[in-house]
Scaffold this active site. Structure first.
Site, short mmCIF file in Angstrom:
data_model
loop_
_atom_site.label_atom_id
_atom_site.label_comp_id
_atom_site.label_asym_id
_atom_site.label_seq_id
_atom_site.Cartn_x
_atom_site.Cartn_y
_atom_site.Cartn_z
N ALA A 30 0.82 -1.21 0.00
CA ALA A 30 0.00 0.00 0.00
C ALA A 30 0.86 1.26 0.00
O ALA A 30 0.47 2.28 -0.57
CB ALA A 30 -0.94 0.00 1.20
N GLU B 185 12.11 -8.94 -10.95
CA GLU B 185 13.50 -9.09 -11.36
C GLU B 185 14.45 -8.93 -10.17
O GLU B 185 15.37 -9.72 -9.97
CB GLU B 185 13.87 -8.07 -12.45
CG GLU B 185 13.04 -8.18 -13.70
CD GLU B 185 11.78 -7.29 -13.69
OE1 GLU B 185 11.04 -7.28 -12.67
OE2 GLU B 185 11.54 -6.63 -14.72
#
Length: 139
Positions: free
Chosen positions: A51, A60
């Site tokens: 959030a 990645e």
């Protein structure tokens, strides 16, 4: 070890599997990555949102950090799978640079179609890296 077509396909499949474990309740943009080390190990990563957006982490980097935390720093290739074949963000490109400009980057869509094959150097020309600080690569 060179990257065979079979290895490319395996990396894309593993990235697709990792994508299914992504936690992306805000963007709904699921990303999976699979990183092949020079030892032949594969580390998977999925994007994890929060959030508080800046604390989110890309797939990645999750895969790279998992590999590094397990003592591996030499990478051959990374596959990234998104719904539409999206390319790694700038932060991910910079982290990839730290571990080698020659690492192969495979970008595929959610159906497993390879849309682009390049290198880290191809994704981030003129990259700032260890050599700019008088250091050898992290490997």
């Amino acid at each position: 070890m060179s990257l065979t077509d079979e290895m490319r396909q395996q990396l894309i499949e593993r990235a697709g599997q990792a994508r299914q474990r992504a936690y992306a309740p805000y963007s709904n943009y699921l990303v999976g990555a699979a990183l092949l080390t020079s030892h032949g190990d594969i580390f998977q990563g999925a994007n994890i949102e929060n959030a508080a957006y800046p604390t989110s982490m890309c797939a990645e980097r999750v895969a790279i950090y998992k590999a590094v935390s397990e003592g591996q720093r030499e990478f051959m290739a990374i596959a990234v799978v998104t719904e539409n074949g999206g390319s790694p963000c700038g932060s991910c490109r910079q982290v990839m640079t730290e571990f080698g400009l020659d690492t192969i980057v495979l970008i595929a869509d959610a159906t497993g179609n390879l849309l682009q094959e390049t290198t880290v150097a191809g994704l981030l020309p003129g990259a700032f890296g260890p050599a700019d600080l008088g250091k050898s690569t992290a490997g």
